[in-house]
Design a protein around this motif. Structure first.
Motif, PDB file in Angstrom:
ATOM      1  N   ALA A  77       0.835  -1.204   0.000  1.00  0.00           N
ATOM      2  CA  ALA A  77       0.000   0.000   0.000  1.00  0.00           C
ATOM      3  C   ALA A  77       0.867   1.251   0.000  1.00  0.00           C
ATOM      4  N   ALA A  78       1.958   1.222   0.770  1.00  0.00           N
ATOM      5  CA  ALA A  78       2.864   2.371   0.810  1.00  0.00           C
ATOM      6  C   ALA A  78       3.537   2.574  -0.542  1.00  0.00           C
ATOM      7  N   ALA A  79       3.868   1.463  -1.228  1.00  0.00           N
ATOM      8  CA  ALA A  79       4.459   1.572  -2.565  1.00  0.00           C
ATOM      9  C   ALA A  79       3.482   2.237  -3.526  1.00  0.00           C
ATOM     10  N   MET A  80       2.221   1.879  -3.434  1.00  0.00           N
ATOM     11  CA  MET A  80       1.208   2.500  -4.294  1.00  0.00           C
ATOM     12  C   MET A  80       1.098   3.994  -3.990  1.00  0.00           C
ATOM     13  N   SER A  81       1.158   4.329  -2.723  1.00  0.00           N
ATOM     14  CA  SER A  81       1.084   5.746  -2.335  1.00  0.00           C
ATOM     15  C   SER A  81       2.254   6.544  -2.880  1.00  0.00           C
ATOM     16  N   SER A  82       3.426   5.903  -2.926  1.00  0.00           N
ATOM     17  CA  SER A  82       4.615   6.621  -3.389  1.00  0.00           C
ATOM     18  C   SER A  82       4.626   6.800  -4.898  1.00  0.00           C
ATOM     19  N   VAL A  83       3.962   5.896  -5.627  1.00  0.00           N
ATOM     20  CA  VAL A  83       3.978   5.957  -7.090  1.00  0.00           C
ATOM     21  C   VAL A  83       2.770   6.693  -7.637  1.00  0.00           C
ATOM     22  N   TYR A  84       1.609   6.449  -7.022  1.00  0.00           N
ATOM     23  CA  TYR A  84       0.370   7.050  -7.507  1.00  0.00           C
ATOM     24  C   TYR A  84      -0.045   8.223  -6.615  1.00  0.00           C
ATOM     25  N   SER A  85      -1.094   8.867  -7.002  1.00  0.00           N
ATOM     26  CA  SER A  85      -1.571  10.042  -6.244  1.00  0.00           C
ATOM     27  C   SER A  85      -2.683   9.671  -5.284  1.00  0.00           C
ATOM     28  N   PHE A  86      -2.736   8.427  -4.842  1.00  0.00           N
ATOM     29  CA  PHE A  86      -3.753   8.009  -3.879  1.00  0.00           C
ATOM     30  C   PHE A  86      -3.186   6.903  -3.009  1.00  0.00           C
ATOM     31  N   THR A  87      -3.827   6.692  -1.876  1.00  0.00           N
ATOM     32  CA  THR A  87      -3.484   5.586  -0.990  1.00  0.00           C
ATOM     33  C   THR A  87      -4.631   4.594  -1.008  1.00  0.00           C
ATOM     34  N   PRO A  88      -4.375   3.323  -1.366  1.00  0.00           N
ATOM     35  CA  PRO A  88      -5.469   2.353  -1.410  1.00  0.00           C
ATOM     36  C   PRO A  88      -6.000   2.056  -0.017  1.00  0.00           C
ATOM     37  N   SER A  89      -7.289   1.789   0.084  1.00  0.00           N
ATOM     38  CA  SER A  89      -7.845   1.339   1.353  1.00  0.00           C
ATOM     39  C   SER A  89      -7.487  -0.129   1.552  1.00  0.00           C
ATOM     40  N   LEU A  90      -7.518  -0.579   2.789  1.00  0.00           N
ATOM     41  CA  LEU A  90      -7.183  -1.963   3.115  1.00  0.00           C
ATOM     42  C   LEU A  90      -8.416  -2.682   3.648  1.00  0.00           C
ATOM     43  N   GLU A  91      -8.679  -3.866   3.136  1.00  0.00           N
ATOM     44  CA  GLU A  91      -9.843  -4.652   3.561  1.00  0.00           C
ATOM     45  C   GLU A  91      -9.391  -6.010   4.084  1.00  0.00           C
ATOM     46  N   PRO A  92      -9.399  -6.197   5.409  1.00  0.00           N
ATOM     47  CA  PRO A  92      -9.033  -7.509   5.957  1.00  0.00           C
ATOM     48  C   PRO A  92     -10.145  -8.529   5.706  1.00  0.00           C
ATOM     49  N   LEU A  93      -9.757  -9.749   5.340  1.00  0.00           N
ATOM     50  CA  LEU A  93     -10.734 -10.794   5.023  1.00  0.00           C
ATOM     51  C   LEU A  93     -10.836 -11.848   6.109  1.00  0.00           C
ATOM     52  N   GLY A  94      -9.916 -11.834   7.055  1.00  0.00           N
ATOM     53  CA  GLY A  94      -9.923 -12.822   8.125  1.00  0.00           C
ATOM     54  C   GLY A  94      -8.516 -13.320   8.404  1.00  0.00           C
ATOM     55  N   SER A  95      -8.393 -14.149   9.410  1.00  0.00           N
ATOM     56  CA  SER A  95      -7.090 -14.690   9.800  1.00  0.00           C
ATOM     57  C   SER A  95      -6.664 -15.794   8.836  1.00  0.00           C
ATOM     58  N   LEU A  96      -5.425 -16.251   8.979  1.00  0.00           N
ATOM     59  CA  LEU A  96      -4.978 -17.377   8.167  1.00  0.00           C
ATOM     60  C   LEU A  96      -5.763 -18.644   8.508  1.00  0.00           C
ATOM     61  N   ALA A  97      -6.191 -18.770   9.764  1.00  0.00           N
ATOM     62  CA  ALA A  97      -7.040 -19.907  10.136  1.00  0.00           C
ATOM     63  C   ALA A  97      -8.382 -19.816   9.416  1.00  0.00           C
ATOM     64  N   ASP A  98      -8.910 -18.596   9.291  1.00  0.00           N
ATOM     65  CA  ASP A  98     -10.150 -18.394   8.538  1.00  0.00           C
ATOM     66  C   ASP A  98      -9.950 -18.762   7.071  1.00  0.00           C
ATOM     67  N   LEU A  99      -8.811 -18.373   6.518  1.00  0.00           N
ATOM     68  CA  LEU A  99      -8.501 -18.698   5.122  1.00  0.00           C
ATOM     69  C   LEU A  99      -8.440 -20.211   4.931  1.00  0.00           C
ATOM     70  N   HIS A 100      -7.786 -20.901   5.851  1.00  0.00           N
ATOM     71  CA  HIS A 100      -7.662 -22.357   5.764  1.00  0.00           C
ATOM     72  C   HIS A 100      -9.042 -23.015   5.784  1.00  0.00           C
ATOM     73  N   ALA A 101      -9.896 -22.558   6.692  1.00  0.00           N
ATOM     74  CA  ALA A 101     -11.238 -23.135   6.785  1.00  0.00           C
ATOM     75  C   ALA A 101     -12.059 -22.832   5.534  1.00  0.00           C
ATOM     76  N   THR A 102     -11.948 -21.604   5.026  1.00  0.00           N
ATOM     77  CA  THR A 102     -12.723 -21.189   3.856  1.00  0.00           C
ATOM     78  C   THR A 102     -12.308 -21.940   2.607  1.00  0.00           C
ATOM     79  N   MET A 103     -11.012 -22.117   2.414  1.00  0.00           N
ATOM     80  CA  MET A 103     -10.551 -22.780   1.187  1.00  0.00           C
ATOM     81  C   MET A 103     -10.992 -24.239   1.160  1.00  0.00           C
ATOM     82  N   HIS A 104     -10.976 -24.905   2.319  1.00  0.00           N
ATOM     83  CA  HIS A 104     -11.439 -26.291   2.368  1.00  0.00           C
ATOM     84  C   HIS A 104     -12.949 -26.369   2.185  1.00  0.00           C
TER      85      HIS A 104
END
Length: 325
Positions: free
Chosen positions: A220-247
């Motif tokens: 996100a910081a790299a995008m801010s340094s190159v572009y004229s905006f800062t992207p928002s961040l959207e958390p999707l869950g923990s790695l345990a959540d990812l593991h459960a979701t993918m299965h």
């Protein structure tokens, strides 16, 4: 001395880039190209002095004809498990029969060696091919590992970058704490490293290269340094959540491969088990970047400077189109 290089799958995105990188070398080798359909080769590859051999991945006679006279064979196949495993075994057998001493396998991915079969299942064929190379007398396997492709990271595959409708901004979505490292290399960089490895007779076994390594906050910081905006961040869950979701996704929709495949890659990359530079180790110790100092590693910032925010997600569609021009 490497004077003749074979490229299997030369009409594909990576195959074209590898061919172009080889031809840019100060002493470019002669190329032997293996393709299913020669009409898909651009004119700069289909004409002399290069030799084009056509055939399928399972055509043993054609692969031996292709391999004959090569000092090294590079595989740039990308496709289903049967192609990636059985197709490569046919090539390795062809190298053994034709007396080709080195085979650059179609890895170009994370370090799958610490995993067991069935964990990051799309990489099981690569594990089997590595073992096959190890057991094949007279053929030295070379395995180039580069993390994830930078170009794929920005596409919709991982779902990490979501541009907004204006095309001038967007958000970054992530699993985990946000401190987990993404290791990536661009297609162009990967092709350059493959070319150097191919003509370097001393390059054998596993060779690891990396364009950049950043967590989502640093991206996100790299995008801010190159572009004229800062992207928002959207958390999707923990790695345990990812593991459960993918299965859950795979169990409920096993035929809907791309609904869960990207999650598998993310989980085994972000949990640290497939890192090229493991925790506690140094990049200088683990990576081969410094062996070829003429190849500049493409960082996230470098890549962002090549595309507008609107172009990022579709950038990989044009890979290889301008190679050789």
């Amino acid at each position: 001395m490497v004077t003749t290089v074979g490229i299997a799958g030369a009409s594909g995105k990576l195959g074209r880039l590898v061919a172009a990188a080889l031809l840019r070398l100060p002493s470019p080798p002669t190329l032997r190209l293996y393709v299913r359909d020669a009409s898909k080769l651009p004119s700069w590859l289909s004409s002399s002095p290069h030799t084009v051999i056509t055939g399928g991945a399972d055509d043993r006679a054609a692969t031996v004809e292709f391999a004959r006279g090569c000092n090294v064979v590079i595989c740039t196949y990308l496709g289903p498990d049967a192609l990636m495993e059985e197709g490569q075994k046919v090539l390795i057998d062809a190298c053994a029969e034709a007396g080709v001493p080195r085979y650059v396998a179609s890895d170009y991915t994370v370090d799958y060696r610490p995993l067991k079969d069935g964990e990051l299942f799309p990489k099981d064929p690569m594990r089997h091919v590595m073992a096959y190379c190890n057991d094949k007398a007279g053929v030295e396997g070379v395995h180039v590992m580069i993390g994830a492709f930078m170009d794929t990271w920005w596409s919709g595959f991982f779902g990490a970058w979501v541009p907004d409708e204006s095309g001038k901004g967007g958000k970054l979505r992530y699993w985990g704490s946000g401190d987990e490292a993404w290791e990536v290399s661009s297609y162009e960089n990967t092709a350059e490293w493959i070319a150097r490895v191919a003509v370097d007779g001393e390059a054998k076994g596993v060779e690891k290269f990396l364009g950049d390594r950043k967590n989502i906050h640093q991206i996100a910081a790299a995008m801010s340094s190159v572009y004229s905006f800062t992207p928002s961040l959207e958390p999707l869950g923990s790695l345990a959540d990812l593991h459960a979701t993918m299965h859950q996704k795979r169990d409920s929709e096993p035929e809907n491969y791309y609904a869960y495949l990207p999650m598998w890659y993310q989980y085994y990359m972000l949990n640290g088990s497939t890192l090229l530079v493991p925790p506690g180790s140094s990049a200088e110790k683990e990576l081969s970047n410094n062996r070829y100092p003429d190849v500049k590693a493409v960082t996230f910032e470098d890549y962002l400077r090549m595309y507008s925010p609107k172009e990022l997600s579709g950038a990989m569609m044009g890979i290889g189109e301008k190679a050789g021009k």
